[in-house]
Motif scaffolding. Structure first.
Motif, short mmCIF file in Angstrom:
data_model
loop_
_atom_site.label_atom_id
_atom_site.label_comp_id
_atom_site.label_asym_id
_atom_site.label_seq_id
_atom_site.Cartn_x
_atom_site.Cartn_y
_atom_site.Cartn_z
N THR A 142 11.94 -2.76 10.87
CA THR A 142 11.44 -1.45 10.50
C THR A 142 12.58 -0.51 10.19
N GLU A 143 12.44 0.26 9.11
CA GLU A 143 13.51 1.14 8.67
C GLU A 143 13.35 2.53 9.26
N ILE A 144 14.50 3.19 9.54
CA ILE A 144 14.50 4.57 9.97
C ILE A 144 15.53 5.33 9.17
N ASP A 145 15.44 6.62 9.21
CA ASP A 145 16.37 7.48 8.50
C ASP A 145 17.63 7.64 9.33
N LYS A 146 18.71 7.01 8.92
CA LYS A 146 19.94 7.01 9.70
C LYS A 146 20.58 8.39 9.74
N GLU A 147 20.62 9.10 8.60
CA GLU A 147 21.26 10.41 8.56
C GLU A 147 20.51 11.39 9.44
N ALA A 148 19.17 11.34 9.39
CA ALA A 148 18.40 12.25 10.24
C ALA A 148 18.65 11.96 11.70
N ASP A 149 18.85 10.69 12.05
CA ASP A 149 19.10 10.33 13.43
C ASP A 149 20.43 10.87 13.92
N LYS A 151 -14.24 0.75 14.18
CA LYS A 151 -15.67 0.76 14.51
C LYS A 151 -16.33 -0.59 14.30
N LYS A 152 -15.97 -1.29 13.26
CA LYS A 152 -16.59 -2.58 12.98
C LYS A 152 -15.56 -3.65 12.65
N SER A 153 -14.33 -3.45 13.06
CA SER A 153 -13.31 -4.44 12.74
C SER A 153 -12.08 -4.25 13.61
N ILE A 154 -11.23 -5.28 13.62
CA ILE A 154 -9.89 -5.22 14.19
C ILE A 154 -8.93 -5.61 13.09
N LYS A 155 -7.91 -4.81 12.87
CA LYS A 155 -6.97 -5.03 11.78
C LYS A 155 -5.57 -5.20 12.34
N SER A 156 -4.75 -5.97 11.65
CA SER A 156 -3.36 -6.17 12.04
C SER A 156 -2.43 -5.64 10.96
N PHE A 157 -1.28 -5.16 11.39
CA PHE A 157 -0.28 -4.60 10.49
C PHE A 157 1.09 -5.17 10.85
N ASP A 158 1.84 -5.52 9.82
CA ASP A 158 3.23 -5.94 10.02
C ASP A 158 4.07 -4.69 10.22
N ILE A 159 4.76 -4.59 11.35
CA ILE A 159 5.52 -3.38 11.64
C ILE A 159 6.61 -3.14 10.61
N ASN A 160 7.05 -4.19 9.91
CA ASN A 160 8.08 -4.05 8.89
C ASN A 160 7.54 -3.59 7.55
N VAL A 161 6.20 -3.59 7.41
CA VAL A 161 5.61 -3.28 6.11
C VAL A 161 4.58 -2.17 6.28
N PRO A 162 4.99 -0.90 6.25
CA PRO A 162 4.01 0.19 6.35
C PRO A 162 3.02 0.14 5.19
N GLY A 163 1.85 0.70 5.44
CA GLY A 163 0.84 0.72 4.39
C GLY A 163 -0.42 0.02 4.83
N ARG A 164 -0.99 -0.76 3.94
CA ARG A 164 -2.29 -1.40 4.17
C ARG A 164 -2.19 -2.54 5.18
N GLU A 165 -3.34 -2.85 5.81
CA GLU A 165 -3.36 -3.91 6.82
C GLU A 165 -3.05 -5.26 6.19
N SER A 166 -2.49 -6.16 7.01
CA SER A 166 -2.19 -7.51 6.54
C SER A 166 -3.35 -8.47 6.80
N SER A 167 -4.14 -8.23 7.86
CA SER A 167 -5.30 -9.07 8.16
C SER A 167 -6.40 -8.20 8.77
N SER A 168 -7.64 -8.68 8.69
CA SER A 168 -8.76 -7.94 9.24
C SER A 168 -9.82 -8.91 9.72
N TRP A 169 -10.46 -8.60 10.85
CA TRP A 169 -11.53 -9.42 11.41
C TRP A 169 -12.74 -8.53 11.64
#
Length: 427
Positions: free
Chosen positions: A13-20, A199-217
């Motif tokens: 996962t990326e962070i802003d180095k200068e801000a840090d 509410k009607k699902s469980i979703k997974s996200f790759d911490i390295n890839v922000p944005g849309r879910e990678s899997s859903s059940w």
């Protein structure tokens, strides 16, 4: 952001180095984190040995009109700080006083430290759930982060040094609109996967890839809380508002019910919290809103609970419970402000775990959390209080004297307690 301005998390996962670099870092250093680990003691010889909890630090939100009650608390994995959510005041990080690092005992007359938050993420809607990155280490700033889900917002990853939003993870409903996750959990092996309960699902996200879910059940019920054991990383246990508890296999997508709706094998209301015992991970506990029962389950026999513990739970809010790092102790608050501590390795004459009671707060004790290394415990208190309105029609309702009106005691605080060996006066 240019690639040469970023630094990757341990797993990407990326962070802003200068801000840090520009921000002052209020959290503890690597040396302080290592000192915190030196405080580790055996639970059998130290935890609640003197049957006392010594208050060592407190952070309060004392504005009744703001309804700033706390919503649980979580120690960071390295033990340097505590994360909490405060109604109408966002999320806060409070640090452990440095003089407690490496301590073997604390005197009962030690002054109570009045703490102020080191990091504050301002209000942005009701906080549904939050969780620390499991590999968080204050000596490695890129790992210091947590995820939170708030009303009308996607899952958000926050920097624990600066309080800056790093990135977001968006779950979409059947209408392809972003919806808020109601519960959160990290993958237990390396924290590379974030699970969100909807509410009607469980979703997974790759911490390295922000944005849309990678899997859903797809699920038949709402995932109001979740828990994953490190020994069973492909199985998610989740509770729901309809009282059900379900085990989901993420490899096949199959769901297995836990218990049933019989009174002895279920809760009487929506399930609000699930936790695994860390010693064997064969035992897990569930609790529900306005339900005095804590149900203890064995993963090898999911048809009925193996034991039932009792606490006072007279509110709809989530009343947390927590296991000690070695799994010997289970603690829970209740709406009377009393801490329940059960020794799961010792039983009384009726075969129930030995129980200790500690009246710690004036108000509802909704959050409890064991320090990951030492004999320290964090508690969070407070609940919603209905405002007292003046009687407008004296002809219909008789006038009530001000002295006869019982005003409830309000206490919105995050408190740290020493639960190891103490030095007590002879008086």
């Amino acid at each position: 952001m240019n690639q040469d301005e970023t630094v990757e998390l341990e797993n990407g996962t990326e962070i802003d180095k200068e801000a840090d670099e520009e921000q002052e870092i209020p959290m503890q250093t690597e040396d302080a984190a290592s000192e915190a680990e030196c405080a580790q003691v055996t639970e059998e010889s130290a935890f609640f040995k003197d049957s006392a909890c010594i208050e060592v630090a407190r952070c309060s939100w004392d504005r009744p009109v703001r309804q700033n009650y706390l919503q649980g608390c979580r120690w960071s994995p390295d033990g340097t700080c505590v994360l909490t959510a405060v109604n109408n005041d966002g999320m806060h990080i409070v640090e452990l006083p440095t003089d407690l690092y490496g301590k073997q005992h604390v005197p009962e007359d030690r002054p109570v430290d009045l703490l102020t938050p080191a990091v504050h993420v301002k209000e942005g809607g009701l906080v549904y759930d939050y969780a620390w990155y499991p590999r968080m280490n204050s000596g490695q700033p890129e790992t210091c982060c947590w995820v939170a889900s708030r009303q009308h917002e996607p899952i958000q990853l926050w920097d624990a040094f600066t309080g800056i939003l790093r990135c977001s993870y968006k779950g979409y409903d059947q209408f392809d609109e972003v919806e808020a996750a109601l519960s959160l959990a990290f993958g237990p092996t390396d924290g590379a996967i974030i699970y969100g309960g909807y509410k009607k699902s469980i979703k997974s996200f790759d911490i390295n890839v922000p944005g849309r879910e990678s899997s859903s059940w797809r699920t038949k019920s709402t995932a109001s809380c979740m828990a994953i054991a490190s020994s069973m990383p492909d199985t998610i246990l989740f509770g729901s508002w309809n009282r059900s508890i379900t085990a989901l296999d993420v490899r096949s997508g199959e769901c297995l019910p836990v218990g049933n709706y019989a009174p002895a094998n279920s809760h009487i209301a929506g399930v609000t919290w699930i936790a695994f015992a860390p010693d064997t991970e064969e035992l897990f506990v569930t609790g529900a809103r306005k339900d005095p029962k804590l149900l203890l389950w064995d993963v090898r026999k999911l048809t009925q609970p193996v034991q039932t513990l009792v606490r006072t739970c007279g509110t709809n809010q989530r009343i947390y419970f927590d296991f000690s790092p070695g799994g010997r102790w289970l603690i829970s608050g209740d709406t009377r402000g009393i801490l329940h501590a059960w020794n799961l390795h010792e039983t009384d004459g009726e075969g129930q775990p030995k129980e200790l009671l500690f009246p710690l707060h004036w108000d509802c004790l909704n959050g409890v959390s064991f320090h990951p290394h030492g004999p320290i415990m964090a508690t969070a208190s407070g609940q919603y209080h209905f405002p007292h309105s003046a009687v407008e029609d004296d002809e219909v309702t008789p006038t009530i004297a001000a002295a006869d009106v019982k005003v409830p005691k309000m206490e919105n605080s995050l408190t740290l307690w020493w639960i190891g060996k103490g030095v007590f006066s002879e008086e």
